[in-house]
Design a protein around this motif. Sequence first.
Motif, PDB file in Angstrom:
ATOM      1  N   ASP A  64     -12.644  -3.745 -49.514  1.00 19.76           N
ATOM      2  CA  ASP A  64     -11.269  -4.021 -49.128  1.00 19.76           C
ATOM      3  C   ASP A  64     -10.959  -3.388 -47.773  1.00 19.76           C
ATOM      4  O   ASP A  64     -10.328  -4.008 -46.915  1.00 19.76           O
ATOM      5  N   ASP A  65     -11.425  -2.150 -47.573  1.00 22.03           N
ATOM      6  CA  ASP A  65     -11.202  -1.471 -46.284  1.00 22.03           C
ATOM      7  C   ASP A  65     -11.883  -2.212 -45.144  1.00 22.03           C
ATOM      8  O   ASP A  65     -11.308  -2.389 -44.071  1.00 22.03           O
ATOM      9  N   ASP A  72      -7.759  -6.684 -38.925  1.00 26.96           N
ATOM     10  CA  ASP A  72      -7.108  -6.015 -37.795  1.00 26.96           C
ATOM     11  C   ASP A  72      -7.793  -6.375 -36.474  1.00 26.96           C
ATOM     12  O   ASP A  72      -7.135  -6.633 -35.470  1.00 26.96           O
ATOM     13  N   ALA A  73      -9.140  -6.380 -36.489  1.00 27.99           N
ATOM     14  CA  ALA A  73      -9.887  -6.727 -35.279  1.00 27.99           C
ATOM     15  C   ALA A  73      -9.616  -8.181 -34.876  1.00 27.99           C
ATOM     16  O   ALA A  73      -9.444  -8.483 -33.687  1.00 27.99           O
ATOM     17  N   SER A  78      -6.986 -11.989 -31.315  1.00 30.65           N
ATOM     18  CA  SER A  78      -6.060 -13.104 -31.141  1.00 30.65           C
ATOM     19  C   SER A  78      -5.008 -12.768 -30.092  1.00 30.65           C
ATOM     20  O   SER A  78      -4.690 -13.591 -29.231  1.00 30.65           O
ATOM     21  N   VAL A  79      -4.490 -11.540 -30.150  1.00 34.41           N
ATOM     22  CA  VAL A  79      -3.486 -11.116 -29.170  1.00 34.41           C
ATOM     23  C   VAL A  79      -4.107 -11.076 -27.778  1.00 34.41           C
ATOM     24  O   VAL A  79      -3.518 -11.542 -26.801  1.00 34.41           O
ATOM     25  N   ASP A  80      -5.340 -10.518 -27.679  1.00 37.70           N
ATOM     26  CA  ASP A  80      -6.023 -10.455 -26.391  1.00 37.70           C
ATOM     27  C   ASP A  80      -6.285 -11.851 -25.843  1.00 37.70           C
ATOM     28  O   ASP A  80      -6.151 -12.095 -24.638  1.00 37.70           O
TER      29      ASP A  80
END
Length: 122
Positions: A64-65, A72-73, A78-80
């Motif tokens: 899960d982690d 998160d990556a 996606s933002v980058d």
Amino acid sequence: MKRIIGAGGLMVLLLTSGCATQEFVKSQTDPLAERLGKLEQKVNDLEGKAGLSDADKAAIKAADDKAQQALDAANKLSVDTQKAEAAAQRAEAAADRAEAAAQQAQHEEKKSEKLFKLEQKK
């Protein structure tokens, strides 16, 4: 006067006809509550029967982690990517403006040459 009484009666009728009674709501929600209770009990029974060891629970937590880290990556990427696309669009717009300015400069150069030649002839 008859109109006022008729309008008042119509208002009372409209206001009372749209309301649900507590008994109606209870009759509609009780079967759902019973089904949810039964489903929760089945889930709890299945979780109890599964009998996961501490090692299994630790492995599930680790997976899960890792999945959360991957998510998160991916979100950061996606933002980058969106930022890079926006920068590329701005650069393309700047290139278009520069090309238009170059064309305008060539046009002005030709006009200047013509004017110079006309002045030479005078």
